[in-house]
Scaffold this motif. Structure first.
Motif, PDB file in Angstrom:
ATOM      1  N   TRP A  98      -7.390  11.286  -0.065  1.00  0.00           N
ATOM      2  CA  TRP A  98      -6.519  10.351  -0.784  1.00  0.00           C
ATOM      3  C   TRP A  98      -6.666   8.966  -0.155  1.00  0.00           C
ATOM      4  N   VAL A  99      -6.867   7.966  -0.998  1.00  0.00           N
ATOM      5  CA  VAL A  99      -7.013   6.590  -0.504  1.00  0.00           C
ATOM      6  C   VAL A  99      -5.642   6.031  -0.136  1.00  0.00           C
ATOM      7  N   GLN A 100      -5.514   5.566   1.108  1.00  0.00           N
ATOM      8  CA  GLN A 100      -4.241   5.015   1.569  1.00  0.00           C
ATOM      9  C   GLN A 100      -4.265   3.493   1.726  1.00  0.00           C
ATOM     10  N   ARG A 101      -5.436   2.930   2.043  1.00  0.00           N
ATOM     11  CA  ARG A 101      -5.539   1.480   2.187  1.00  0.00           C
ATOM     12  C   ARG A 101      -6.919   1.022   1.732  1.00  0.00           C
ATOM     13  N   LEU A 102      -6.992  -0.253   1.307  1.00  0.00           N
ATOM     14  CA  LEU A 102      -8.260  -0.867   0.934  1.00  0.00           C
ATOM     15  C   LEU A 102      -8.524  -2.065   1.836  1.00  0.00           C
ATOM     16  N   ASP A 103      -9.810  -2.392   2.012  1.00  0.00           N
ATOM     17  CA  ASP A 103     -10.151  -3.596   2.773  1.00  0.00           C
ATOM     18  C   ASP A 103     -10.230  -4.796   1.832  1.00  0.00           C
ATOM     19  N   GLY A 104     -10.656  -5.934   2.347  1.00  0.00           N
ATOM     20  CA  GLY A 104     -10.711  -7.150   1.555  1.00  0.00           C
ATOM     21  C   GLY A 104     -11.678  -7.099   0.398  1.00  0.00           C
ATOM     22  N   GLN A 105     -12.645  -6.164   0.430  1.00  0.00           N
ATOM     23  CA  GLN A 105     -13.613  -6.008  -0.660  1.00  0.00           C
ATOM     24  C   GLN A 105     -13.222  -4.896  -1.630  1.00  0.00           C
ATOM     25  N   GLY A 106     -12.004  -4.353  -1.474  1.00  0.00           N
ATOM     26  CA  GLY A 106     -11.539  -3.316  -2.377  1.00  0.00           C
ATOM     27  C   GLY A 106     -12.090  -1.935  -2.072  1.00  0.00           C
ATOM     28  N   ARG A 107     -12.647  -1.739  -0.871  1.00  0.00           N
ATOM     29  CA  ARG A 107     -13.179  -0.436  -0.473  1.00  0.00           C
ATOM     30  C   ARG A 107     -12.150   0.293   0.392  1.00  0.00           C
TER      31      ARG A 107
ATOM     32  N   GLY B 212      -9.058  -2.660  -7.304  1.00  0.00           N
ATOM     33  CA  GLY B 212     -10.336  -2.043  -7.007  1.00  0.00           C
ATOM     34  C   GLY B 212     -10.693  -0.885  -7.926  1.00  0.00           C
ATOM     35  N   VAL B 213     -11.878  -0.317  -7.675  1.00  0.00           N
ATOM     36  CA  VAL B 213     -12.345   0.814  -8.482  1.00  0.00           C
ATOM     37  C   VAL B 213     -11.949   2.146  -7.857  1.00  0.00           C
ATOM     38  N   THR B 214     -11.450   2.101  -6.613  1.00  0.00           N
ATOM     39  CA  THR B 214     -10.882   3.292  -5.969  1.00  0.00           C
ATOM     40  C   THR B 214      -9.508   2.901  -5.440  1.00  0.00           C
ATOM     41  N   PRO B 215      -8.533   2.725  -6.319  1.00  0.00           N
ATOM     42  CA  PRO B 215      -7.244   2.167  -5.904  1.00  0.00           C
ATOM     43  C   PRO B 215      -6.477   3.080  -4.945  1.00  0.00           C
ATOM     44  N   VAL B 216      -5.521   2.491  -4.253  1.00  0.00           N
ATOM     45  CA  VAL B 216      -4.637   3.247  -3.377  1.00  0.00           C
ATOM     46  C   VAL B 216      -3.968   4.364  -4.196  1.00  0.00           C
ATOM     47  N   GLY B 217      -3.985   5.581  -3.629  1.00  0.00           N
ATOM     48  CA  GLY B 217      -3.392   6.725  -4.311  1.00  0.00           C
ATOM     49  C   GLY B 217      -4.381   7.570  -5.079  1.00  0.00           C
ATOM     50  N   SER B 218      -5.639   7.129  -5.205  1.00  0.00           N
ATOM     51  CA  SER B 218      -6.632   7.914  -5.940  1.00  0.00           C
ATOM     52  C   SER B 218      -7.288   8.922  -5.000  1.00  0.00           C
TER      53      SER B 218
ATOM     54  N   ALA C 218       5.642  -1.304 -13.715  1.00  0.00           N
ATOM     55  CA  ALA C 218       6.539  -2.240 -13.030  1.00  0.00           C
ATOM     56  C   ALA C 218       5.992  -2.611 -11.651  1.00  0.00           C
ATOM     57  N   ILE C 219       5.535  -1.612 -10.902  1.00  0.00           N
ATOM     58  CA  ILE C 219       5.072  -1.860  -9.532  1.00  0.00           C
ATOM     59  C   ILE C 219       3.775  -2.657  -9.532  1.00  0.00           C
ATOM     60  N   ARG C 220       2.828  -2.280 -10.392  1.00  0.00           N
ATOM     61  CA  ARG C 220       1.538  -2.984 -10.392  1.00  0.00           C
ATOM     62  C   ARG C 220       1.666  -4.377 -10.997  1.00  0.00           C
ATOM     63  N   ALA C 221       2.522  -4.532 -12.004  1.00  0.00           N
ATOM     64  CA  ALA C 221       2.715  -5.863 -12.589  1.00  0.00           C
ATOM     65  C   ALA C 221       3.318  -6.817 -11.558  1.00  0.00           C
TER      66      ALA C 221
ATOM     67  N   GLU D 120       0.830  -1.209   0.000  1.00  0.00           N
ATOM     68  CA  GLU D 120       0.000   0.000   0.000  1.00  0.00           C
ATOM     69  C   GLU D 120       0.864   1.260   0.000  1.00  0.00           C
ATOM     70  N   SER D 121       1.931   1.260   0.795  1.00  0.00           N
ATOM     71  CA  SER D 121       2.813   2.431   0.839  1.00  0.00           C
ATOM     72  C   SER D 121       3.473   2.671  -0.511  1.00  0.00           C
ATOM     73  N   LEU D 122       3.863   1.595  -1.195  1.00  0.00           N
ATOM     74  CA  LEU D 122       4.503   1.742  -2.495  1.00  0.00           C
ATOM     75  C   LEU D 122       3.519   2.250  -3.540  1.00  0.00           C
ATOM     76  N   LEU D 123       2.321   1.687  -3.564  1.00  0.00           N
ATOM     77  CA  LEU D 123       1.314   2.153  -4.513  1.00  0.00           C
ATOM     78  C   LEU D 123       0.944   3.615  -4.238  1.00  0.00           C
ATOM     79  N   TYR D 124       0.860   3.978  -2.969  1.00  0.00           N
ATOM     80  CA  TYR D 124       0.529   5.356  -2.597  1.00  0.00           C
ATOM     81  C   TYR D 124       1.637   6.318  -3.030  1.00  0.00           C
ATOM     82  N   ALA D 125       2.889   5.876  -2.919  1.00  0.00           N
ATOM     83  CA  ALA D 125       4.031   6.737  -3.257  1.00  0.00           C
ATOM     84  C   ALA D 125       4.084   7.081  -4.740  1.00  0.00           C
TER      85      ALA D 125
END
Length: 569
Positions: free
Chosen positions: A514-523, A497-503, A342-345, A319-324
């Protein structure tokens, strides 16, 4: 007279001044005392002054046997334009490290440097207080730069890597303005001769050749060159009667100028440690792009090092990497795209069981997969109209260029690199490039990379269109199962998810966060609230998580940060 000059250096302090830059830039070559001249890319990982060197041969593990046997070798590299070669060294111990192959080696008795002789160029130092601005065209802002040396025929400029990636050899220079402390100004025109990086890949060095000057300007240039040379000689003199300081480098009041802030000083990076480390990988990509544009090669050891960095950051906290990724807005679009892919792949591949060696190869290949595009015509990349058949025929060229350069990365598995580099632009219906592969001819890894690449590309603005909303990008890929692998599209949607980390998202009570973390359902399960849209001047700084999110009301969806002039914070 020989066109080169060789010097052997034995003094400990002087040796350190040559060895430390080799360590900072990382990559050197290792050559054994054999009859042939074969050398191998390795890392000079550390220098223990007058004690030992630490050499990392993870990129070429086959060297381990020779080193453990005690075979002598030399380290060879480049520092400040000179070829540097150590005296004969031997490995004294292999270090315990499950991740890397490293050896403690003897400290060199001496080092040899080989310089090329050249025409005189007067070197400028920052304390001389000369400011410079480079203007390429009337409709593009001037670039703040530093002059490293000046001659009657040209100069060497230093600038930030992000300012240099769009430059090209033979590009005309509309104006180069030099401003001296005494308010003397020198205006020059010419063209760019070459672009390269400094030895530690942190600064771009741009050589310029001047056009013919009017007689008065030529005299002024000659005066400036001589005064720079004179000032350098004055500062170096130990005479009891030193020369008077040059008026060119004094303020009108007769005082010396205060040391100005460097025009190429490293940008202050906001954010946490992850963001700062991500910017260092971005610096590498900018520098690597410059190297490739000017006929250089991909640096195997540096690519390995930065791939390891991204893997480590992702393993520590995905999550920290995606947020960065949101802190990279100052970087060129191509660099932001390369890092995001690279990071998402790697994140997607890790979630489906790929091992660490494969993950590293995926990250490394994805980082450089698009760097060859810099060699394509700018009219092709900036076209606002659909590409013609003749333009499309040029696209495979950038894939072939990177594939050829990656052949020198001996540590990189072709079984991974080939699908990433050569299949990321292929499509199931055969409409892709470079080979027009169809269906099962595209590997599972190639299908995954195509999904990651296209989603990121669609959600970024381009010359011919605005950025797509993420949900629209998802819908586009899902509605074209004949083009994109629907299995990987669905896996991507589930993971990010539809509201990814960093959006940036809006809530019913008007809050932007800013979204920093998601739960198990992608929220969103943790957000950083930064603005109340019902009161535009009411900036906020509040991190909310779990049940505290209920006070914001229901989630309305993603919004465009530019509309609210917001950057990740």
């Amino acid at each position: 007279m020989s066109d080169s000059a060789s010097t052997d250096i034995y003094q400990a302090h002087a040796m350190r001044e040559w060895l430390e830059p080799l360590c900072l830039q990382g990559g050197v070559n290792l050559a054994f005392n054999a009859a042939d001249s074969t050398s191998w890319p390795v890392l000079l990982d550390d220098t223990l002054h007058e004690q030992a060197l630490i050499v990392d041969v993870s990129a070429v593990p086959a060297l381990s046997d020779s080193l453990a046997r005690g075979d002598s070798f030399h380290l060879i590299g480049h520092v400040r334009g000179a070829l540097v070669r150590t005296s004969a060294l031997i490995a004294t111990a292999r270090l315990d490290d499950s991740q890397r192959v490293r050896f403690r080696c003897s400290y060199p008795e001496f080092i040899s440097t080989l310089h090329r002789r050249g025409t005189f160029r007067a070197p400028l130092r920052p304390e001389m207080g000369v400011e410079a601005r480079l203007t390429l065209t009337a409709d593009v802002p001037a670039i703040e730069t530093e002059v490293r040396n000046l001659s009657l025929g040209g100069c060497l400029l230093a600038m930030r890597l992000v300012d240099a990636v769009s430059l090209a050899p033979d590009q005309p220079v509309l104006a180069l303005e030099l401003h001296f402390p005494n308010r003397q100004r020198l205006d020059l025109k010419g063209h760019i001769r070459h672009i390269r990086t400094d030895d530690d890949w942190s600064v771009a060095l741009v050589g310029c050749e001047f056009d013919a000057l009017p007689i008065n300007s030529e005299r002024m240039l000659w005066y400036c060159v001589k005064e720079i040379e004179r000032e350098g000689g004055r500062r170096a003199s130990s005479s009891d009667k030193p020369l008077e300081p040059s008026a060119l480098f004094l303020l009108p009041q007769g005082r010396r100028p205060q040391t100005a802030k460097s025009a190429i000083a490293a940008q202050v990076v906001t954010g946490n440690t992850t963001a700062r480390r991500l910017h260092r990988v971005a610096d590498y990509l900018n520098a690597q792009s410059l190297q490739l544009q000017n006929g250089g090669t991909i640096a195997p050891s540096l690519l390995s090092r930065h791939a390891d960095t991204l893997l480590t950051l992702g393993a520590q906290s995905r999550e920290s990497l995606l947020y960065a990724l949101g802190y990279l807005e100052s970087e060129p679009a191509a660099v932001r795209h390369a890092l995001a892919v690279a990071i998402r792949a790697a994140d997607l591949a890790r979630s489906h069981g790929y091992d660490n060696d494969s993950l590293k190869a995926i990250v490394a290949s994805a980082l450089v997969h698009d760097l060859g595009k810099a060699s394509l015509p700018s009219s092709l990349l900036e076209s606002r109209a659909p590409l013609s058949d003749s333009q499309r025929a040029l696209l495979p060229g950038h894939v072939a260029q990177i594939s050829e350069r990656l052949a020198e990365c001996r540590w990189l598995s072709p079984a991974i690199a080939s699908p990433v580099i050569e299949q990321v632009n292929e499509r199931l219906d055969g409409s892709g490039y470079p080979h027009g592969l169809r269906g099962d001819a595209i590997s599972d890894l190639g299908r995954m990379l195509a999904v990651v690449d296209v989603i990121d590309a669609l959600t970024r603005p381009r010359a011919d269109r605005e950025a797509w909303p993420l949900v629209e990008a998802y819908r586009h890929l899902l509605n074209h199962p004949d083009v994109f692998d629907n299995v990987w599209v669905q896996r991507y949607v589930r993971l990010f998810g539809v509201t990814p980390v960093g959006s940036l998202v809006r809530y019913a009570n008007g809050a932007l966060a800013w979204v920093q973390r998601l739960d198990g359902q992608g929220r969103p399960s943790q957000v950083h609230v930064v603005l109340d849209t019902r009161s535009r001047h009411r900036r906020l700084d509040l991190v909310l998580a779990q049940r505290d999110l209920d006070q914001l009301g229901h989630l309305e969806g993603i919004v465009e940060p530019a509309k609210f002039q917001l950057q990740l914070s």
